[in-house]
Scaffold this active site. Sequence first.
Site, PDB file in Angstrom:
ATOM      1  NE  ARG A   8       2.182  -2.131  -3.814  1.00  0.00           N
ATOM      2  CZ  ARG A   8       2.344  -2.832  -4.942  1.00  0.00           C
ATOM      3  NH1 ARG A   8       2.574  -3.858  -4.835  1.00  0.00           N
ATOM      4  NH2 ARG A   8       2.759  -2.052  -6.036  1.00  0.00           N
ATOM      5  CB  VAL A   9       7.272  -6.544  -2.671  1.00  0.00           C
ATOM      6  CG1 VAL A   9       9.027  -5.763  -3.150  1.00  0.00           C
ATOM      7  CG2 VAL A   9       7.337  -7.514  -1.669  1.00  0.00           C
ATOM      8  CB  SER A  10       3.525  -7.845  -6.431  1.00  0.00           C
ATOM      9  OG  SER A  10       3.449  -6.473  -7.012  1.00  0.00           O
ATOM     10  CB  THR A  11       5.023 -12.309  -4.725  1.00  0.00           C
ATOM     11  OG1 THR A  11       6.504 -12.117  -5.075  1.00  0.00           O
ATOM     12  CG2 THR A  11       4.067 -11.919  -5.989  1.00  0.00           C
ATOM     13  CD  GLN A  14       7.815  -9.138  -6.259  1.00  0.00           C
ATOM     14  OE1 GLN A  14       7.037  -8.542  -5.577  1.00  0.00           O
ATOM     15  NE2 GLN A  14       8.095  -8.764  -7.651  1.00  0.00           N
TER      16      GLN A  14
END
Length: 180
Positions: A8-11, A14
Amino acid sequence: MRLFGYARVSTCQQSLDIQLKALAEQGVEPHRIFSDKESGSHLNREGLQTLLMKVEKGDQVLVKKLDRLGRDTADMVNLIKEFDNMGVAVRFIDDGISTDGEMGKMVVTILSAVAQAERHRILERTNEGRQEAKARGVKFGRKPKIDKTRVIDMRAAGKSATEISRELSIGRSTVYKICE
């Protein structure tokens, strides 16, 4: 035992590449890697929900780092319980911990609390920096749209590109592009 992976990345800006590579190096097959590009502040993430549907008793889920699974301690504890009730172990590659056994669950709970506290500290520092910048006159957000017809009209009235760029606070190259 089947291996699954979660990244997972936040945006959307990324990249998941480092996490995906780490999962592949651990032997997770590409079709068993689930990912999300959104905040870890909640559990309603498509990739995570699909992972929860796919895993079965005896499977193991690999995650590169603890904070990639989630940010909120309560959510992390509930998620770990959910995996545990299904008979699925979660292993965090970089942190070197696993939810196998009671000690592993305790360590994960403690580290989740630390991760949540760190997230709050980051938000506080970010907000403080933003307030300081505003006090110094820094403006945030998008620049206002350029009124192209005004630029063309000013140019037609005989103003130079330099005069227009100074008056409208835009670059001379922008004036030239609009007037082409």
